[in-house]
Design a protein around this motif. Structure first.
Motif, mmCIF file in Angstrom:
data_model
loop_
_atom_site.group_PDB
_atom_site.id
_atom_site.type_symbol
_atom_site.label_atom_id
_atom_site.label_comp_id
_atom_site.label_asym_id
_atom_site.label_seq_id
_atom_site.Cartn_x
_atom_site.Cartn_y
_atom_site.Cartn_z
ATOM 1 N N ASN A 107 0.827 -1.201 0.000
ATOM 2 C CA ASN A 107 0.000 0.000 0.000
ATOM 3 C C ASN A 107 0.867 1.259 0.000
ATOM 4 O O ASN A 107 0.558 2.245 -0.683
ATOM 5 N N LEU A 108 1.961 1.221 0.737
ATOM 6 C CA LEU A 108 2.879 2.365 0.754
ATOM 7 C C LEU A 108 3.530 2.560 -0.612
ATOM 8 O O LEU A 108 3.647 3.702 -1.093
ATOM 9 N N ALA A 109 3.950 1.474 -1.234
ATOM 10 C CA ALA A 109 4.566 1.572 -2.562
ATOM 11 C C ALA A 109 3.582 2.143 -3.581
ATOM 12 O O ALA A 109 3.948 2.981 -4.425
ATOM 13 N N SER A 110 2.332 1.700 -3.490
ATOM 14 C CA SER A 110 1.318 2.213 -4.407
ATOM 15 C C SER A 110 1.063 3.696 -4.179
ATOM 16 O O SER A 110 0.914 4.477 -5.134
ATOM 17 N N ALA A 111 1.028 4.105 -2.905
ATOM 18 C CA ALA A 111 0.819 5.516 -2.584
ATOM 19 C C ALA A 111 1.970 6.370 -3.096
ATOM 20 O O ALA A 111 1.771 7.483 -3.604
ATOM 21 N N LYS A 112 3.193 5.872 -2.983
ATOM 22 C CA LYS A 112 4.347 6.607 -3.491
ATOM 23 C C LYS A 112 4.285 6.745 -5.010
ATOM 24 O O LYS A 112 4.651 7.801 -5.565
ATOM 25 N N ALA A 113 3.851 5.698 -5.677
ATOM 26 C CA ALA A 113 3.736 5.751 -7.135
ATOM 27 C C ALA A 113 2.712 6.797 -7.562
ATOM 28 O O ALA A 113 2.939 7.564 -8.514
ATOM 29 N N ARG A 114 1.585 6.840 -6.844
ATOM 30 C CA ARG A 114 0.564 7.840 -7.176
ATOM 31 C C ARG A 114 1.074 9.256 -6.885
ATOM 32 O O ARG A 114 0.778 10.198 -7.636
ATOM 33 N N ALA A 115 1.836 9.395 -5.815
ATOM 34 C CA ALA A 115 2.382 10.710 -5.482
ATOM 35 C C ALA A 115 3.398 11.159 -6.533
ATOM 36 O O ALA A 115 3.444 12.339 -6.919
ATOM 37 N N HIS A 116 4.209 10.220 -7.030
ATOM 38 C CA HIS A 116 5.180 10.552 -8.082
ATOM 39 C C HIS A 116 4.466 10.979 -9.364
ATOM 40 O O HIS A 116 4.869 11.963 -10.014
ATOM 41 N N GLU A 117 3.410 10.257 -9.709
ATOM 42 C CA GLU A 117 2.643 10.622 -10.907
ATOM 43 C C GLU A 117 1.987 11.976 -10.729
ATOM 44 O O GLU A 117 1.921 12.782 -11.682
ATOM 45 N N ALA A 118 1.514 12.267 -9.525
ATOM 46 C CA ALA A 118 0.894 13.569 -9.267
ATOM 47 C C ALA A 118 1.911 14.699 -9.402
ATOM 48 O O ALA A 118 1.588 15.796 -9.892
ATOM 49 N N GLU A 119 3.154 14.459 -9.007
ATOM 50 C CA GLU A 119 4.205 15.472 -9.163
ATOM 51 C C GLU A 119 4.483 15.736 -10.644
ATOM 52 O O GLU A 119 4.672 16.894 -11.064
ATOM 53 N N LEU A 120 4.517 14.672 -11.437
ATOM 54 C CA LEU A 120 4.731 14.841 -12.873
ATOM 55 C C LEU A 120 3.580 15.617 -13.511
ATOM 56 O O LEU A 120 3.808 16.494 -14.373
ATOM 57 N N GLN A 121 2.348 15.300 -13.087
ATOM 58 C CA GLN A 121 1.192 16.011 -13.622
ATOM 59 C C GLN A 121 1.245 17.490 -13.243
ATOM 60 O O GLN A 121 0.910 18.368 -14.045
ATOM 61 N N LEU A 122 1.690 17.773 -12.039
ATOM 62 C CA LEU A 122 1.781 19.165 -11.608
ATOM 63 C C LEU A 122 2.849 19.913 -12.419
ATOM 64 O O LEU A 122 2.654 21.078 -12.803
#
Length: 216
Positions: A107-122
């Protein structure tokens, strides 16, 4: 509700006195009866009266039984809560299972992946706004998404840390107190259930019964 019975020794004494009628030296009088009164502990329907009025009874004999349906349900609920408290304490004492820790890690790894994608989108949103290809509202939405993803990483990280560090002593103590309270409640409910059956406290003769068994 009351029911009464007379101890057996009174009947034996009166029988003995009846055998001495021919003795001119015997003084006759009234022997006070030792009458035992038993009180009902609940306002429930009577389901059984195994012994008829005037019959001899032994200590422990059932005199009246009340409907136990509601009290049994209450006791079963208390037992279920006791079992739940026991399972919670056992879980704290044994620690978390390996599969729970692995699930938290995933779950932590998945959350980090989503956070990384959100940074790229930003980052892309900033570029589009700079080129006037996106509105400020779209940028604000992207920022909010990034912030939410970052917060989810922190929550997942804390959950994993909690599983890996084990239970705190105060959590175990609280679970122990909860179990003791649940066990005490079960004992209380069992005593209430036992009170739904009225038994003779000593040998005697059943003097009177208060009501009849409910019909239907």
């Amino acid at each position: 509700m009351k029911l009464r019975y007379i101890p057996l020794w009174f009947v034996l004494l009166t029988s003995l006195m009846a055998c001495s009628d021919s003795d001119s030296n015997t003084a006759f009088g009234i022997l006070e009866r030792d009458r035992v009164t038993l009180l009902a502990t609940a306002n429930e329907v009577i389901t059984a009266q195994p012994i008829a009025e005037g019959a001899e009874v032994k200590a422990g004999d059932i005199l009246v039984e009340f409907n136990q349906t509601k009290q049994l349900a209450t006791l079963n609920m208390a037992k279920a809560l006791e079992q739940q408290a026991q399972m919670q304490l056992t879980k704290l004492l044994n620690g978390e299972r390996a599969e729970d820790i692995r699930a938290a890690e995933a779950n932590l790894a998945s959350a980090k992946a989503r956070a990384h994608e959100a940074e790229l989108q930003l980052k892309r949103a900033h570029e589009l706004v700079a080129k006037s290809l996106a509105s400020q509202a779209e940028l604000d939405n992207t920022i909010a998404t990034r912030d939410s993803a970052t917060a989810a990483v922190e929550v997942a990280h804390q959950s994993l840390n909690k599983l890996q560090s084990g239970s705190r002593i105060e959590d175990i103590q609280q679970a122990q107190f909860a179990l003791k309270a649940a066990q005490a409640d079960v004992q209380y409910k069992q005593a209430q259930l036992a009170d739904m059956t009225i038994r003779a406290s000593r040998d005697g003769i059943l003097d009177s019964l208060p009501y009849n068994i409910a019909s239907g």
